[in-house]
Structures are given as structure tokens and as C-alpha cells.
Design a protein around this motif. Sequence first.
Motif, PDB file in Angstrom:
ATOM      1  N   GLY A  97      -6.044   6.982  52.186  1.00 23.72           N
ATOM      2  CA  GLY A  97      -6.850   5.876  52.680  1.00 23.72           C
ATOM      3  C   GLY A  97      -6.309   4.543  52.213  1.00 23.72           C
ATOM      4  N   ARG A  98      -5.994   4.449  50.939  1.00 22.91           N
ATOM      5  CA  ARG A  98      -5.422   3.213  50.402  1.00 22.91           C
ATOM      6  C   ARG A  98      -4.073   2.908  51.059  1.00 22.91           C
ATOM      7  NH1 ARG A  98      -6.736  -1.568  47.739  1.00 22.91           N
ATOM      8  NH2 ARG A  98      -4.720  -2.518  47.215  1.00 22.91           N
ATOM      9  N   ALA A  99      -3.251   3.945  51.227  1.00 20.21           N
ATOM     10  CA  ALA A  99      -1.946   3.741  51.867  1.00 20.21           C
ATOM     11  C   ALA A  99      -2.109   3.214  53.280  1.00 20.21           C
ATOM     12  CB  ALA A  99      -1.162   5.056  51.876  1.00 20.21           C
ATOM     13  N   PHE A 100      -3.131   3.709  54.004  1.00 26.21           N
ATOM     14  CA  PHE A 100      -3.324   3.227  55.370  1.00 26.21           C
ATOM     15  C   PHE A 100      -3.716   1.762  55.387  1.00 26.21           C
ATOM     16  CE2 PHE A 100      -5.450   2.213  59.239  1.00 26.21           C
ATOM     17  CZ  PHE A 100      -4.700   2.850  60.203  1.00 26.21           C
ATOM     18  N   VAL A 101      -4.631   1.352  54.517  1.00 25.99           N
ATOM     19  CA  VAL A 101      -5.038  -0.049  54.493  1.00 25.99           C
ATOM     20  C   VAL A 101      -3.838  -0.951  54.190  1.00 25.99           C
ATOM     21  CG1 VAL A 101      -6.452  -1.746  53.265  1.00 25.99           C
ATOM     22  CG2 VAL A 101      -7.442   0.447  53.926  1.00 25.99           C
ATOM     23  N   CYS A 543      -2.045   8.580  63.001  1.00 27.63           N
ATOM     24  CA  CYS A 543      -0.920   9.339  63.555  1.00 27.63           C
ATOM     25  C   CYS A 543       0.397   8.610  63.312  1.00 27.63           C
ATOM     26  CB  CYS A 543      -1.128   9.567  65.050  1.00 27.63           C
ATOM     27  SG  CYS A 543      -2.450  10.723  65.454  1.00 27.63           S
ATOM     28  N   LEU A 544       0.366   7.300  63.496  1.00 30.67           N
ATOM     29  CA  LEU A 544       1.577   6.505  63.284  1.00 30.67           C
ATOM     30  C   LEU A 544       2.049   6.585  61.838  1.00 30.67           C
ATOM     31  CD1 LEU A 544       0.503   3.356  65.325  1.00 30.67           C
ATOM     32  CD2 LEU A 544       2.299   4.960  65.989  1.00 30.67           C
ATOM     33  N   LEU A 545       1.120   6.346  60.897  1.00 30.83           N
ATOM     34  CA  LEU A 545       1.506   6.329  59.482  1.00 30.83           C
ATOM     35  C   LEU A 545       1.946   7.703  59.004  1.00 30.83           C
ATOM     36  CD1 LEU A 545       1.773   5.023  56.710  1.00 30.83           C
ATOM     37  CD2 LEU A 545      -0.664   5.462  56.348  1.00 30.83           C
ATOM     38  N   THR A 546       1.161   8.738  59.301  1.00 31.03           N
ATOM     39  CA  THR A 546       1.519  10.069  58.799  1.00 31.03           C
ATOM     40  C   THR A 546       2.770  10.610  59.483  1.00 31.03           C
ATOM     41  OG1 THR A 546      -0.017  11.124  60.361  1.00 31.03           O
ATOM     42  CG2 THR A 546      -0.857  10.631  58.156  1.00 31.03           C
TER      43      THR A 546
END
Length: 558
Positions: A97-101, A543-546
Motif C-alpha cells: 500500500g505504501r509503495a503504491f502511494v 496492475c501497473l505497479l505489480t
Amino acid sequence: MDADVIVVGGGLAGLVAADELVRAGRRVVLVEQESAANLGGQAWWSFGGIFLVDSPMQRRFGVRDSVDLAWRDWQGTAGWDRLDGELPEDAWAVRWGRAFVEFAAGDALPWLRSRGVRFTPVVGWAERGDGLPGGHGNSVPRFHVPWGSGTGISDPFADRVRAAAEDGRLVLRFRHRVDGLVRTGGVVTGVHGTVLADDDSPRGVRSNRDAVADFALTAQAVVLATGGIGGDHERVRRWWPDRLGTPPRTMLTGVPASVDGRMLDIAAADGVRLVNRDRMWHYTEGVANWAPVWPGHGIRILPGPSSVWFDALGRRLPPPGLPGHDTVGTLRLLRADPDLQPYDHSWFVLTQRVIEKEFALSGSEQNPDITRRDYRLLLRTRLGRGAPGPVEAFKDRGEDFVVAGTLRELVAGMNALTDEPLLDPGAIERQVRERDAQLANPFAKDAQVQSIRNARRYRGDRLLRVARPHRVLDPTAGPLIGVRLRVITRKTLGGIQTDLDARALGLDGAPVPGLYAAGEAAGFGGGGAHGYRALEGTFLGGCLLTGRTAGRAVAAAL
């Protein structure tokens, strides 16, 4: 060995992972059970919104955003509470979650632009919240809409994968259904499965499952990007949590039938750790598609804040059951109340003035102005008179829409759509008049009226998404419209637990050698990066980040 890496799944996460691997010079086989017409998966069908933080588009509309504010919103929304014990289910979810933000506030926008994605000036305000400062919801608008809607996100990556296939850097294997993982000495070294008969059905249409051969492929690593369970209602019901009451007897389907979740069960049977499977994201504003593509095809209404929302018994929903505010909170209101559990629907009551300004329909095919990248059509449909063409088509042809000149006529038409007449015209009129009376009060105590006024403080909503406040019973705003709403399946928020390198974890919490996961199959990161709720724009974004993380991590590890 057939390739350096096998990517299973031709949706957005799989395409991104494959693109990153090809760019790094790795040999890739992409395996997809559907036909070439379906490359891009669910993303192709979506509205395409992306959660970004402190973007130039936000600043242009006067929106002040920051990593700190977005992270507070994310934590209050996620509500992670499975952090104790030897192998806590939320341990990696919080980190993702933190990585996504940080991704949304950092290189997401320049990276997407470098891949050919372009954005409209529109920044929407989705999931406006449950009314608590530390609770669920976006404090500011963050929903960025790409030119091309969902196709504007999926097509640039699909085109890159097709180009790589044409020049021999990647091999596409369509109509190949993976039935299991291949292990060599404990390391995942490939997949095996069934070759399905050719099927030239159009995109999204249910395809055949006729087996014609077996296959096996070997590689140094495998990336699972096979999506969730939204197309299989029995799996949805199996994992439906008690906290959301009972699952509806009937639901609409917001994803193609191929989104069946079978690879998740296959991975679990092979010792891969799946977590948070009871967390799911289904919308309550679904209507039946009058021109369906797949079985039970539903379309979600993306509502502005002005429609009056009633449950099946004709009781106005309390906060957080306001349009566009709290998806899961509203789902709980409608499914956990024992009085409502026998019924699978709720109702919007609104005016023509509201539907013209506030109704958007989720999906690339329902937004031709954005999907076709037609700026003039966008201005004409979003700022001009009348509702957008697809919205009017649903009003005219959709089985869930009722139009009438008076409220009593409207309620009679609404009752005609259900097995028994559950709505009391007098009770509906009383509640509508109570709400209408608050519009004359600048210090209104009605939470919905307060929300409408707050929304119109944002220039983007005032121009494009929120009608000027008016009485439902204002004869100049009519005709009146009733819309029967049903639950529409969409996303699962749990999945394969992964570390920050997208490595799939085993039952002991250690990485499974050679196995990675991305997208919805990985709970959009860590097996639950969203927690119990989402802020919207975070599904394609996840989806983009992972996918990017998996592709880069595998390439670096080989």
C-alpha cells in the motif's frame, strides 16, 4: 527450455510484466486461455481511471494533494487488522500500500507517458468517504481519466507485446489454459495445461472449453497474472464474508466469464500462500446491460452525489450510503440488514437534470467520447445539454429504468419491476419532500445536501459531474427517473501473498523459488494492498505497479 520467463495471463498486469522483461532482453512466452481478440483483459473494458497524487492535472484544478494526505486516506480506507501472529496476512499488504502511494506520487505519470498513455484534463472525485476524517475515502479528487478510457491504458502495452511477438522477442500462446505448475527440485520451472479449441468469438464473449491437446512449457521463472474471481458467482459466494451479511441470490457480472479464479485455487493446492480471500470489491450501483456481451453482463453507474438512494423497502439510505461515497459501507447497509436480505436490489430516484450531469457509465464502450479520444464530442456530451448518448440509451432501453411525470406514477412503475409492490408511494414522497426542504436552508443538516454543496466547491465537479442543487419535485427538472440497482461483481482484494519483489510466498512465508505474481491474482500486491476497501483508480494502477515490479525483479534475478 522454452523461454527465460513464462507469463500466465494476457491482462494488464501480464502485459506490463512481459513488456518489462522484453525490454530487459529476456525471452518470454505469454500464455493466455482466451483468444488474441481478448488481449488486454478486463482493463480494456474499464473506464480506465488511475489514482495519481499531486499531479499537474490536480494542480490545474486547484487541488492540493500530497503523499502524506494520500497515505492517511489509504490507511483509513484499508483498515488493515491482520498484523499479529507468526505469519500475518497483512504484513506485506501494508508495505505494498505504501509503495503504491509513493508510485502514484512519483514516477507513475512520467512512466505511463513514456509508454504512450495520455490523460484527459478530467480529475474525478471517487469514493468521497464515510464522513470520518480518519476513515475511508479520498480527501481530494485523484481519479485521472486517460484518453481512450480503459483502452488508453491497455492498448499501449498490448501493442508493445504484439510488436515484440512480431520480431521474435516474445511468443504468444493463446487458447492455452494452465492447469498446474511444474516444479524441479522445489523450484517452479514451468507450467502444464490444456490447449483449447480455436474460438473466433468477439472480445468478452464466453468461449468454448473444448480440449484438443495437452502442453507443457519450461522456463527459469513463472509470473502468474491471472486475475480474480468476479466472473464465477459460486466462488464469490464461497468467500463472501459474514461482515457483509449474505450474498445476493442473483448478481450482475462486471467482468467476462473467463475471470474465474481457477488459477488461484491451483496455486493454493500447490502450496502457494493465499491470504485475505474474504476481502472483495463489488459495486451496488449495477444495472443490466441492454446489449450484453457476456452472461449476466452488468454496467456500473458512476454516480454524482445527487440521486436519492432507497433500499428495497423504500427507506432512504443513511450515511455512508450516499452515491459515490463508500462502496463497501453501502454494500454492508444493503446486505447485513436482516430485513433486506431477501431482496437483491435498491433504488435511485432522480431527475432528468441529474442524469444529464451526473450519470457516467463504467466501461470503454459506454464512453465513446473518451474512448475515441474525441475532444469535441467530450465537450458536447459532458458540457452540453442532454445526457450522453449511452446514458440515454440505457434510460430508453434498459430494463432497470423507469421514467414518469409524477412521483406516484414513478413509484407505480418501480413496483412493477419487482415480484411484489414493496414501495409505499406516501412514504417515498415524504422522504423526498424532507430532503427537498433542506435545499432552502443554507445550513442544511441533511448529509447528502451538504455533500452536494461541498462537491460543487471543486471546479471539476461543478463543470462536469454535479448538477446544480434543485428539488427532486421541481417540475422544471423532470421527468422523474427511477433506477433499479443490483450488486455487480468486480474485484477480489485478497490473493497470492507476495513480497516487494513480487515473489510468491509459500505456506511457510518464504518465497517460492521461481514463482512471481502480479495484479489481482496477487491482491494487487502482497495479497491485500487495498485492505478492506479501495480508493478507486487503484485497480488498474495496482496492475501497473505489480506488473512492472514483477517484470523488473525477474529480469534482475535471472
